[in-house]
Design a protein around this motif. Sequence first.
Motif, PDB file in Angstrom:
ATOM      1  N   CYS A 213       0.732  -1.242  -0.074  1.00 32.14           N
ATOM      2  CA  CYS A 213      -0.038  -0.110  -0.064  1.00 32.14           C
ATOM      3  C   CYS A 213       0.768   1.146   0.045  1.00 32.14           C
ATOM      4  N   TRP A 214       2.193   1.161   0.629  1.00 27.41           N
ATOM      5  CA  TRP A 214       2.967   2.325   0.763  1.00 27.41           C
ATOM      6  C   TRP A 214       3.432   2.581  -0.711  1.00 27.41           C
ATOM      7  N   ARG A 215       3.887   1.655  -1.474  1.00 29.40           N
ATOM      8  CA  ARG A 215       4.612   1.918  -2.826  1.00 29.40           C
ATOM      9  C   ARG A 215       3.229   2.462  -3.707  1.00 29.40           C
ATOM     10  N   THR A 216       1.915   2.060  -3.453  1.00 23.02           N
ATOM     11  CA  THR A 216       0.752   2.597  -4.089  1.00 23.02           C
ATOM     12  C   THR A 216       0.650   4.098  -3.814  1.00 23.02           C
ATOM     13  N   ARG A 217       0.714   4.457  -2.533  1.00 19.92           N
ATOM     14  CA  ARG A 217       0.910   5.794  -2.059  1.00 19.92           C
ATOM     15  C   ARG A 217       1.788   6.715  -2.375  1.00 19.92           C
ATOM     16  N   TYR A 218       3.137   6.179  -2.550  1.00 22.05           N
ATOM     17  CA  TYR A 218       4.373   6.744  -3.049  1.00 22.05           C
ATOM     18  C   TYR A 218       5.007   6.331  -4.113  1.00 22.05           C
ATOM     19  N   PRO A 219       4.012   6.347  -5.531  1.00 22.25           N
ATOM     20  CA  PRO A 219       4.571   5.882  -6.631  1.00 22.25           C
ATOM     21  C   PRO A 219       6.005   6.313  -7.354  1.00 22.25           C
ATOM     22  N   ASP A 220       6.268   7.604  -6.877  1.00 19.72           N
ATOM     23  CA  ASP A 220       7.452   8.249  -7.287  1.00 19.72           C
ATOM     24  C   ASP A 220       8.581   7.901  -6.585  1.00 19.72           C
ATOM     25  N   VAL A 221       8.715   7.139  -5.349  1.00 18.95           N
ATOM     26  CA  VAL A 221       9.902   6.657  -4.809  1.00 18.95           C
ATOM     27  C   VAL A 221      10.229   5.437  -5.138  1.00 18.95           C
ATOM     28  N   ASP A 222      11.411   5.310  -5.255  1.00 17.90           N
ATOM     29  CA  ASP A 222      12.033   3.953  -5.760  1.00 17.90           C
ATOM     30  C   ASP A 222      12.488   3.239  -4.575  1.00 17.90           C
ATOM     31  N   VAL A 223      11.881   2.068  -4.375  1.00 17.54           N
ATOM     32  CA  VAL A 223      11.970   1.414  -2.948  1.00 17.54           C
ATOM     33  C   VAL A 223      12.716   0.090  -3.058  1.00 17.54           C
ATOM     34  N   THR A 224      13.611  -0.192  -2.348  1.00 20.22           N
ATOM     35  CA  THR A 224      14.111  -1.498  -2.513  1.00 20.22           C
ATOM     36  C   THR A 224      14.233  -2.169  -0.889  1.00 20.22           C
ATOM     37  N   THR A 225      14.118  -3.519  -0.763  1.00 14.17           N
ATOM     38  CA  THR A 225      14.188  -4.065   0.551  1.00 14.17           C
ATOM     39  C   THR A 225      15.112  -4.864   0.768  1.00 14.17           C
ATOM     40  N   VAL A 226      15.479  -5.056   2.314  1.00 16.52           N
ATOM     41  CA  VAL A 226      16.672  -5.854   2.764  1.00 16.52           C
ATOM     42  C   VAL A 226      16.290  -6.460   3.953  1.00 16.52           C
ATOM     43  N   ALA A 227      16.388  -7.937   4.075  1.00 13.72           N
ATOM     44  CA  ALA A 227      16.131  -8.543   5.233  1.00 13.72           C
ATOM     45  C   ALA A 227      17.374  -8.878   6.095  1.00 13.72           C
ATOM     46  N   LEU A 228      17.512  -8.724   7.468  1.00 14.83           N
ATOM     47  CA  LEU A 228      18.810  -8.926   8.376  1.00 14.83           C
ATOM     48  C   LEU A 228      18.327  -9.659   9.038  1.00 14.83           C
ATOM     49  N   HIS A 229      19.541 -10.638   9.533  1.00 15.42           N
ATOM     50  CA  HIS A 229      19.195 -11.394  10.812  1.00 15.42           C
ATOM     51  C   HIS A 229      20.140 -10.818  11.874  1.00 15.42           C
ATOM     52  N   GLY A 230      19.340 -10.547  12.956  1.00 15.51           N
ATOM     53  CA  GLY A 230      20.105  -9.950  14.075  1.00 15.51           C
ATOM     54  C   GLY A 230      19.771  -8.246  13.973  1.00 15.51           C
ATOM     55  N   ASN A 231      20.804  -7.662  14.174  1.00 19.05           N
ATOM     56  CA  ASN A 231      20.477  -6.123  14.343  1.00 19.05           C
ATOM     57  C   ASN A 231      21.255  -5.644  12.938  1.00 19.05           C
ATOM     58  N   SER A 232      21.147  -4.236  13.044  1.00 17.84           N
ATOM     59  CA  SER A 232      21.369  -3.654  11.642  1.00 17.84           C
ATOM     60  C   SER A 232      22.997  -2.889  11.525  1.00 17.84           C
ATOM     61  N   LEU A 233      23.835  -2.879  12.774  1.00 18.92           N
ATOM     62  CA  LEU A 233      24.761  -2.316  12.838  1.00 18.92           C
ATOM     63  C   LEU A 233      25.896  -2.956  11.886  1.00 18.92           C
ATOM     64  N   SER A 234      25.952  -4.375  11.680  1.00 24.97           N
ATOM     65  CA  SER A 234      26.965  -4.876  10.876  1.00 24.97           C
ATOM     66  C   SER A 234      26.727  -4.594   9.443  1.00 24.97           C
ATOM     67  N   TYR A 235      25.452  -4.299   8.902  1.00 28.94           N
ATOM     68  CA  TYR A 235      24.691  -3.921   7.581  1.00 28.94           C
ATOM     69  C   TYR A 235      25.331  -2.669   7.368  1.00 28.94           C
ATOM     70  N   LEU A 236      25.070  -1.530   8.517  1.00 28.81           N
ATOM     71  CA  LEU A 236      25.440  -0.315   8.403  1.00 28.81           C
ATOM     72  C   LEU A 236      27.003   0.122   8.081  1.00 28.81           C
ATOM     73  N   MET A 237      27.730  -1.032   8.831  1.00 28.20           N
ATOM     74  CA  MET A 237      29.171  -0.818   8.772  1.00 28.20           C
ATOM     75  C   MET A 237      29.867  -1.147   7.375  1.00 28.20           C
ATOM     76  N   MET A 238      28.940  -1.906   6.743  1.00 29.13           N
ATOM     77  CA  MET A 238      29.496  -2.308   5.292  1.00 29.13           C
ATOM     78  C   MET A 238      28.848  -1.431   4.143  1.00 29.13           C
ATOM     79  N   HIS A 239      27.519  -0.845   4.573  1.00 27.78           N
ATOM     80  CA  HIS A 239      26.814  -0.079   3.655  1.00 27.78           C
ATOM     81  C   HIS A 239      26.473   1.119   4.107  1.00 27.78           C
TER      82      HIS A 239
END
Length: 287
Positions: A216-242
């Motif tokens: 429903c959010w993609r429909t509400r904001y059609p002009d926003v390019d959205v990607t998704t990422v699933a992470l096991h645990g917390n996000s700090l290790s992902y943020l360290m890399m990206h």
Amino acid sequence: MPERERVTPSVVVGVDGSRWATEAACWAVDEAVRRAIPLRLVYAVDSTEDDDDAQRIARRFAAAQTAVRCTAAAVESTDRPVKIEAEIVQQKPVAALLDASNGAAMLCVGAIGLNHFRDRHIGSTATALATAAHCPVAVVRGHDPVASAQRCVAVELDGSTGDGALRHGFDEARSRGAPLRVLTTWRSRYPDIHDGHAIAAGNRDAKAALERRLKCWRTRYPDVDVTTVALHGNSLSYLMMHGDSIQLLVVAHERGQGIAELLGANGNAVLAHADCSVLVCEPQNLL
């Protein structure tokens, strides 16, 4: 101290004379312009230790006036159509900014301030504000519009996160013309899980659930390019890399103790090199 009455909301910036506070003020300009509301600079003179020394208090107020003038000049140099308000109060900084957050659209502070190296805990002031303020709190780690234009806005979600973080994330991405990256974190019932296949399966399930939630959010904001990422645990290790690909990370107020981790020594070490700012949403009951 009696609560200040504000007729119109504003974007509030904590000023302390540091360059980080000045960068936070310049970062906050677009937030004020987008909402067509004033940018309010607040400097708190903490004179509790020198209440009987009139000359020292006078010097502190003179320094505050100089800091506010310099910050206002930096904001004016952006050539953005923003109204600047300024206030110098005699109060402890955290208490003054929490008072100022009443009725504010957003509170912005630098990730580091003049008292950074004297604080007992790195990020303690930002954490105190983010967990207790009455509005969203932006902890700003730099202001470089050219570099930021090449990076995305990210939102971190988990199973307990409400829609407030998503709303802020989509709004920020749209206003900046930036792509949105939605991160969802999940934890296994077995904290020492090492099975790569189990983690991959958990990531697929979490991402599928996230995609359903975002429909429903993609429909509400059609002009926003959205990607998704699933992470096991917390996000700090992902943020360290990206982290260097993210200009703003939006997190929910319900993240609880995780906010202290993100804004404290560990998070600061991960995000500082990337100039990735953090926006902590207001509590759900204020939405």
